[in-house]
Design a protein around this motif. Structure first.
Motif, PDB file in Angstrom:
ATOM      1  N   SER A  69       0.794  -1.221   0.000  1.00  0.00           N
ATOM      2  CA  SER A  69       0.000   0.000   0.000  1.00  0.00           C
ATOM      3  C   SER A  69       0.829   1.275   0.000  1.00  0.00           C
ATOM      4  CB  SER A  69      -0.982  -0.009   1.178  1.00  0.00           C
ATOM      5  OG  SER A  69      -0.301  -0.199   2.396  1.00  0.00           O
ATOM      6  N   SER A  70       2.106   1.141  -0.341  1.00  0.00           N
ATOM      7  CA  SER A  70       2.960   2.320  -0.518  1.00  0.00           C
ATOM      8  C   SER A  70       4.057   1.980  -1.513  1.00  0.00           C
ATOM      9  CB  SER A  70       3.574   2.775   0.812  1.00  0.00           C
ATOM     10  OG  SER A  70       4.612   1.888   1.203  1.00  0.00           O
ATOM     11  N   ASP A  71       4.637   3.008  -2.093  1.00  0.00           N
ATOM     12  CA  ASP A  71       5.735   2.756  -3.017  1.00  0.00           C
ATOM     13  C   ASP A  71       6.914   2.121  -2.287  1.00  0.00           C
ATOM     14  OD1 ASP A  71       6.118   5.229  -1.690  1.00  0.00           O
ATOM     15  OD2 ASP A  71       7.183   6.113  -3.384  1.00  0.00           O
ATOM     16  N   THR A  72       7.099   2.455  -1.027  1.00  0.00           N
ATOM     17  CA  THR A  72       8.164   1.853  -0.222  1.00  0.00           C
ATOM     18  C   THR A  72       7.964   0.343  -0.113  1.00  0.00           C
ATOM     19  OG1 THR A  72       8.347   3.913   1.027  1.00  0.00           O
ATOM     20  CG2 THR A  72       9.339   1.948   2.019  1.00  0.00           C
ATOM     21  N   ASP A  73       6.705  -0.086   0.135  1.00  0.00           N
ATOM     22  CA  ASP A  73       6.399  -1.523   0.189  1.00  0.00           C
ATOM     23  C   ASP A  73       6.750  -2.206  -1.132  1.00  0.00           C
ATOM     24  OD1 ASP A  73       5.213  -1.044   2.690  1.00  0.00           O
ATOM     25  OD2 ASP A  73       3.153  -1.209   1.924  1.00  0.00           O
ATOM     26  N   ILE A  74       6.390  -1.563  -2.230  1.00  0.00           N
ATOM     27  CA  ILE A  74       6.602  -2.156  -3.551  1.00  0.00           C
ATOM     28  C   ILE A  74       8.089  -2.283  -3.855  1.00  0.00           C
ATOM     29  CG2 ILE A  74       6.261  -1.779  -6.034  1.00  0.00           C
ATOM     30  CD1 ILE A  74       3.516  -0.437  -5.131  1.00  0.00           C
ATOM     31  N   PHE A  75       8.851  -1.218  -3.626  1.00  0.00           N
ATOM     32  CA  PHE A  75      10.288  -1.272  -3.899  1.00  0.00           C
ATOM     33  C   PHE A  75      10.990  -2.284  -2.980  1.00  0.00           C
ATOM     34  CE2 PHE A  75       9.609   3.212  -5.561  1.00  0.00           C
ATOM     35  CZ  PHE A  75       9.594   2.809  -6.880  1.00  0.00           C
ATOM     36  N   ALA A  76      10.509  -2.425  -1.742  1.00  0.00           N
ATOM     37  CA  ALA A  76      11.088  -3.417  -0.829  1.00  0.00           C
ATOM     38  C   ALA A  76      10.801  -4.832  -1.326  1.00  0.00           C
ATOM     39  CB  ALA A  76      10.540  -3.215   0.585  1.00  0.00           C
ATOM     40  N   ALA A  77       9.593  -5.071  -1.835  1.00  0.00           N
ATOM     41  CA  ALA A  77       9.249  -6.397  -2.362  1.00  0.00           C
ATOM     42  C   ALA A  77      10.102  -6.728  -3.582  1.00  0.00           C
ATOM     43  CB  ALA A  77       7.764  -6.467  -2.703  1.00  0.00           C
ATOM     44  N   VAL A  78      10.358  -5.737  -4.444  1.00  0.00           N
ATOM     45  CA  VAL A  78      11.228  -5.954  -5.608  1.00  0.00           C
ATOM     46  C   VAL A  78      12.652  -6.265  -5.133  1.00  0.00           C
ATOM     47  CG1 VAL A  78      12.300  -4.850  -7.619  1.00  0.00           C
ATOM     48  CG2 VAL A  78       9.848  -4.572  -7.213  1.00  0.00           C
ATOM     49  N   ALA A  79      13.155  -5.464  -4.188  1.00  0.00           N
ATOM     50  CA  ALA A  79      14.521  -5.660  -3.682  1.00  0.00           C
ATOM     51  C   ALA A  79      14.684  -7.023  -3.009  1.00  0.00           C
ATOM     52  CB  ALA A  79      14.879  -4.540  -2.700  1.00  0.00           C
ATOM     53  N   ALA A  80      13.602  -7.527  -2.388  1.00  0.00           N
ATOM     54  CA  ALA A  80      13.654  -8.826  -1.715  1.00  0.00           C
ATOM     55  C   ALA A  80      13.450  -9.991  -2.682  1.00  0.00           C
ATOM     56  CB  ALA A  80      12.594  -8.874  -0.611  1.00  0.00           C
ATOM     57  N   GLY A  81      13.240  -9.686  -3.965  1.00  0.00           N
ATOM     58  CA  GLY A  81      13.068 -10.741  -4.962  1.00  0.00           C
ATOM     59  C   GLY A  81      11.686 -11.378  -4.958  1.00  0.00           C
ATOM     60  N   LYS A  82      10.705 -10.700  -4.369  1.00  0.00           N
ATOM     61  CA  LYS A  82       9.348 -11.257  -4.298  1.00  0.00           C
ATOM     62  C   LYS A  82       8.530 -10.994  -5.556  1.00  0.00           C
ATOM     63  CE  LYS A  82       9.122 -11.016   0.702  1.00  0.00           C
ATOM     64  NZ  LYS A  82       8.387 -10.476   1.863  1.00  0.00           N
ATOM     65  N   GLY A  83       8.984 -10.037  -6.368  1.00  0.00           N
ATOM     66  CA  GLY A  83       8.261  -9.714  -7.587  1.00  0.00           C
ATOM     67  C   GLY A  83       9.076  -8.780  -8.459  1.00  0.00           C
ATOM     68  N   THR A  84       8.481  -8.431  -9.600  1.00  0.00           N
ATOM     69  CA  THR A  84       9.157  -7.556 -10.558  1.00  0.00           C
ATOM     70  C   THR A  84       8.246  -6.396 -10.938  1.00  0.00           C
ATOM     71  OG1 THR A  84       8.321  -8.853 -12.418  1.00  0.00           O
ATOM     72  CG2 THR A  84      10.495  -9.466 -11.538  1.00  0.00           C
ATOM     73  N   LEU A  85       8.840  -5.343 -11.439  1.00  0.00           N
ATOM     74  CA  LEU A  85       8.094  -4.181 -11.912  1.00  0.00           C
ATOM     75  C   LEU A  85       8.146  -4.126 -13.424  1.00  0.00           C
ATOM     76  CD1 LEU A  85       8.804  -1.013  -9.735  1.00  0.00           C
ATOM     77  CD2 LEU A  85       6.623  -2.126 -10.183  1.00  0.00           C
ATOM     78  N   GLU A  86       7.000  -3.903 -14.025  1.00  0.00           N
ATOM     79  CA  GLU A  86       6.885  -3.710 -15.472  1.00  0.00           C
ATOM     80  C   GLU A  86       6.526  -2.241 -15.704  1.00  0.00           C
ATOM     81  OE1 GLU A  86       3.828  -4.899 -19.101  1.00  0.00           O
ATOM     82  OE2 GLU A  86       3.617  -5.865 -17.155  1.00  0.00           O
ATOM     83  N   ILE A  87       7.363  -1.520 -16.410  1.00  0.00           N
ATOM     84  CA  ILE A  87       7.093  -0.121 -16.731  1.00  0.00           C
ATOM     85  C   ILE A  87       6.349  -0.097 -18.056  1.00  0.00           C
ATOM     86  CG2 ILE A  87       8.110   2.142 -17.187  1.00  0.00           C
ATOM     87  CD1 ILE A  87      10.529   1.170 -15.481  1.00  0.00           C
ATOM     88  N   THR A  88       5.162   0.508 -18.076  1.00  0.00           N
ATOM     89  CA  THR A  88       4.332   0.507 -19.278  1.00  0.00           C
ATOM     90  C   THR A  88       4.391   1.855 -19.991  1.00  0.00           C
ATOM     91  OG1 THR A  88       2.262   1.345 -18.334  1.00  0.00           O
ATOM     92  CG2 THR A  88       2.741  -1.027 -18.037  1.00  0.00           C
ATOM     93  N   SER A  89       3.824   1.889 -21.181  1.00  0.00           N
ATOM     94  CA  SER A  89       3.722   3.133 -21.939  1.00  0.00           C
ATOM     95  C   SER A  89       2.410   3.856 -21.638  1.00  0.00           C
ATOM     96  CB  SER A  89       3.841   2.849 -23.440  1.00  0.00           C
ATOM     97  OG  SER A  89       2.819   1.966 -23.843  1.00  0.00           O
ATOM     98  N   THR A  90       1.705   3.416 -20.608  1.00  0.00           N
ATOM     99  CA  THR A  90       0.415   4.012 -20.257  1.00  0.00           C
ATOM    100  C   THR A  90       0.600   5.179 -19.303  1.00  0.00           C
ATOM    101  OG1 THR A  90      -0.667   1.877 -20.560  1.00  0.00           O
ATOM    102  CG2 THR A  90      -1.865   3.532 -19.291  1.00  0.00           C
ATOM    103  N   LEU A  91      -0.053   6.263 -19.637  1.00  0.00           N
ATOM    104  CA  LEU A  91      -0.084   7.461 -18.804  1.00  0.00           C
ATOM    105  C   LEU A  91      -1.493   7.567 -18.252  1.00  0.00           C
ATOM    106  CD1 LEU A  91       1.765   9.894 -18.078  1.00  0.00           C
ATOM    107  CD2 LEU A  91       0.604  11.122 -19.914  1.00  0.00           C
ATOM    108  N   VAL A  92      -1.610   7.696 -16.945  1.00  0.00           N
ATOM    109  CA  VAL A  92      -2.916   7.737 -16.294  1.00  0.00           C
ATOM    110  C   VAL A  92      -3.141   9.118 -15.705  1.00  0.00           C
ATOM    111  CG1 VAL A  92      -4.382   6.681 -14.533  1.00  0.00           C
ATOM    112  CG2 VAL A  92      -2.683   5.288 -15.725  1.00  0.00           C
ATOM    113  N   ARG A  93      -4.267   9.702 -16.035  1.00  0.00           N
ATOM    114  CA  ARG A  93      -4.693  10.953 -15.417  1.00  0.00           C
ATOM    115  C   ARG A  93      -5.601  10.538 -14.269  1.00  0.00           C
ATOM    116  NH1 ARG A  93      -1.587  14.585 -18.131  1.00  0.00           N
ATOM    117  NH2 ARG A  93      -1.560  14.088 -20.335  1.00  0.00           N
ATOM    118  N   CYS A  94      -5.155  10.728 -13.047  1.00  0.00           N
ATOM    119  CA  CYS A  94      -5.961  10.267 -11.914  1.00  0.00           C
ATOM    120  C   CYS A  94      -5.982  11.310 -10.808  1.00  0.00           C
ATOM    121  CB  CYS A  94      -5.522   8.899 -11.407  1.00  0.00           C
ATOM    122  SG  CYS A  94      -3.778   8.608 -11.163  1.00  0.00           S
TER     123      CYS A  94
END
Length: 167
Positions: free
Chosen positions: A133-158
């Motif tokens: 539920s935070s970017d810190t959680d996500i980056f920690a999960a990536v660093a721990a090898g629990k998952g990967t990040l896919e950077i897309t070409s999608t731009l979201v107006r939110c």
């Protein structure tokens, strides 16, 4: 000549239909028209509206987003885990949403306004998903090898529509 124009027109129509389907597939849990969605920012449920557009490349989406990221979380099968939805859905039970995570909101230092680059966090097979539920959680999960990040070409107006408790 008319047959050639007709054939070209049909081919273009097919390409546009394919592009529309690709956009829909690349923008999980984002409505074609803006509607309230639930998600998270810094471990707190938030409410925002979302519309998406596809840019020419992931790099262009990142440049246009000015560092703003909306993370979409999926398990190894490509489905949003129930644990990712539970808390935000309880806070905003009448909204659609997929428990996405924003890394910036208005009023935060570093917020560049208006658009976020869609990045998808994929839980690795065999890893039990947990709420991120935070970017810190996500980056920690990536660093721990629990998952990967896919950077897309999608731009979201939110635009964030309910973050008063976070100010």
């Amino acid at each position: 000549m008319k047959k050639l124009l007709l054939a070209a027109s049909l081919a273009l129509t097919g390409l546009l239909a394919t592009a529309a389907a690709t956009l829909a597939a690349a923008t999980p849990a984002l409505a074609a028209t803006s509607a309230p969605n639930f998600g998270y920012y810094d471990n707190q449920p938030i409410e925002y509206e979302a519309t998406a557009e596809v840019t020419s490349s992931p790099q262009q989406a990142q440049v246009l987003a000015h560092g703003n990221i909306v993370f979409h979380i999926v398990d190894a099968s490509g489905t949003v885990p129930a644990v990712q939805l539970a808390r935000a859905q309880a806070a905003f039970p009448h909204d659609a949403g997929a428990g996405n995570v924003l890394n910036f909101i208005p009023t935060e230092v570093g917020y560049a306004g208006g658009a976020w680059n869609l990045q998808i966090f994929h839980w690795n097979p065999g890893v039990t998903p947990a709420e991120l539920s935070s970017d810190t959680d996500i980056f920690a999960a990536v660093a721990a090898g629990k998952g990967t990040l896919e950077i897309t070409s999608t731009l979201v107006r939110c635009p964030v529509i309910n973050f008063s408790a976070l100010r």
